[in-house]
Write a protein that holds these residues in place. Structure first.
Motif, short mmCIF file in Angstrom:
data_model
loop_
_atom_site.label_atom_id
_atom_site.label_comp_id
_atom_site.label_asym_id
_atom_site.label_seq_id
_atom_site.Cartn_x
_atom_site.Cartn_y
_atom_site.Cartn_z
N ALA A 8 2.11 -2.87 -7.46
CA ALA A 8 1.76 -2.01 -6.32
C ALA A 8 3.02 -1.61 -5.55
CB ALA A 8 0.76 -2.72 -5.41
N ARG A 9 3.92 -2.51 -5.33
CA ARG A 9 5.16 -2.21 -4.59
C ARG A 9 5.97 -1.14 -5.30
NH1 ARG A 9 9.76 -3.86 -6.06
NH2 ARG A 9 8.95 -5.57 -7.28
N GLU A 10 6.04 -1.23 -6.61
CA GLU A 10 6.79 -0.24 -7.40
C GLU A 10 6.13 1.14 -7.33
OE1 GLU A 10 8.66 -2.99 -10.91
OE2 GLU A 10 6.52 -2.51 -11.02
N LEU A 11 4.81 1.16 -7.42
CA LEU A 11 4.10 2.44 -7.35
C LEU A 11 4.24 3.05 -5.97
CD1 LEU A 11 2.38 4.62 -8.64
CD2 LEU A 11 0.35 3.30 -7.96
N ALA A 12 4.13 2.24 -4.93
CA ALA A 12 4.28 2.75 -3.56
C ALA A 12 5.65 3.39 -3.39
CB ALA A 12 4.08 1.61 -2.55
N GLU A 13 6.68 2.74 -3.88
CA GLU A 13 8.03 3.29 -3.79
C GLU A 13 8.14 4.59 -4.57
OE1 GLU A 13 12.42 1.97 -5.30
OE2 GLU A 13 11.22 0.43 -4.29
N PHE A 14 7.60 4.62 -5.77
CA PHE A 14 7.63 5.82 -6.61
C PHE A 14 6.94 7.01 -5.93
CE2 PHE A 14 5.45 8.45 -9.82
CZ PHE A 14 6.55 8.98 -10.47
N GLY A 16 6.42 7.31 -2.72
CA GLY A 16 6.88 7.52 -1.35
C GLY A 16 5.82 7.17 -0.33
N LYS A 17 4.98 6.21 -0.68
CA LYS A 17 3.90 5.75 0.20
C LYS A 17 4.14 4.29 0.55
CE LYS A 17 1.48 9.55 -0.32
NZ LYS A 17 1.33 10.49 0.78
N SER A 18 3.43 3.83 1.55
CA SER A 18 3.55 2.41 1.92
C SER A 18 2.58 1.57 1.08
CB SER A 18 3.22 2.23 3.40
OG SER A 18 1.84 2.45 3.63
N GLY A 19 2.87 0.30 1.01
CA GLY A 19 1.95 -0.62 0.35
C GLY A 19 0.59 -0.61 1.04
N GLN A 20 0.58 -0.42 2.34
CA GLN A 20 -0.67 -0.36 3.11
C GLN A 20 -1.51 0.84 2.68
OE1 GLN A 20 -1.83 -2.66 5.10
NE2 GLN A 20 -3.65 -1.54 5.70
N GLY A 29 -11.63 3.37 -2.85
CA GLY A 29 -11.92 3.90 -4.18
C GLY A 29 -11.10 5.14 -4.51
N LYS A 30 -9.96 5.31 -3.85
CA LYS A 30 -9.07 6.44 -4.10
C LYS A 30 -7.87 5.96 -4.91
CE LYS A 30 -10.24 8.62 0.29
NZ LYS A 30 -9.71 9.11 1.57
N GLY A 31 -7.03 6.91 -5.28
CA GLY A 31 -5.79 6.56 -5.99
C GLY A 31 -6.03 6.24 -7.45
N PRO A 32 -4.95 5.86 -8.13
CA PRO A 32 -5.06 5.54 -9.56
C PRO A 32 -5.88 4.27 -9.80
CG PRO A 32 -2.74 5.52 -8.83
CD PRO A 32 -3.59 5.77 -7.65
N LYS A 33 -6.43 4.18 -10.98
CA LYS A 33 -7.16 2.99 -11.40
C LYS A 33 -6.20 1.79 -11.36
CE LYS A 33 -9.94 1.39 -15.26
NZ LYS A 33 -10.46 1.76 -16.59
N TRP A 34 -6.69 0.65 -10.89
CA TRP A 34 -5.86 -0.54 -10.79
C TRP A 34 -6.60 -1.74 -11.35
CZ3 TRP A 34 -7.58 -4.60 -7.69
CH2 TRP A 34 -8.68 -4.31 -6.89
N ARG A 35 -5.86 -2.80 -11.57
CA ARG A 35 -6.46 -4.04 -12.05
C ARG A 35 -5.62 -5.21 -11.55
NH1 ARG A 35 -5.68 -0.62 -15.93
NH2 ARG A 35 -7.50 -0.70 -17.21
N MET A 36 -6.15 -6.39 -11.72
CA MET A 36 -5.43 -7.61 -11.33
C MET A 36 -4.82 -8.22 -12.59
SD MET A 36 -5.78 -7.98 -8.06
CE MET A 36 -5.35 -9.67 -7.73
N LEU A 37 -3.58 -8.65 -12.47
CA LEU A 37 -2.88 -9.33 -13.56
C LEU A 37 -2.20 -10.55 -12.96
CD1 LEU A 37 -1.86 -9.37 -16.51
CD2 LEU A 37 0.08 -8.01 -15.74
N GLU A 38 -2.68 -11.71 -13.34
CA GLU A 38 -2.12 -12.96 -12.84
C GLU A 38 -2.07 -12.98 -11.31
OE1 GLU A 38 1.57 -13.63 -14.87
OE2 GLU A 38 0.59 -13.68 -16.82
#
Length: 56
Positions: A8-14, A16-20, A29-38
Motif C-alpha cells: 500500500a505504501r508503494e502504491l500511495a507513493e506511485f 501521489g496519494k496518502s496511505g490514508q 470499495g474504491k480504488g484497485p482490487k487489493w488483498r492481504m498477504l502475510e
C-alpha cells in the motif's frame, strides 16, 4: 522479474496519494482490487494497471 505486487505504501507513493486515501478507498470499495498477504495490504500490479486504464 519483479514480485508482481505493490505494498500500500508503494502504491500511495506511485499515485501521489496518502496511505490514508488508499485506506479510505478500501473501506469505500474504491480504488484497485487489493488483498492481504502475510498481514499486509498488497495490490497486484496487473490489477493496478487495469484500474488505471479505467480511470482515463
Amino acid at each position: 522479474m519483479g514480485r508482481g505486487f505493490l505494498y500500500a505504501r508503494e502504491l500511495a507513493e506511485f499515485l501521489g496519494k496518502s496511505g490514508q486515501t488508499l485506506y479510505m478507498w478500501r473501506k469505500q470499495g474504491k480504488g484497485p482490487k487489493w488483498r492481504m498477504l502475510e498481514g499486509r495490504v498488497v495490490y497486484r500490479v496487473a490489477d493496478v494497471n487495469k484500474w488505471l486504464g479505467r480511470q482515463q
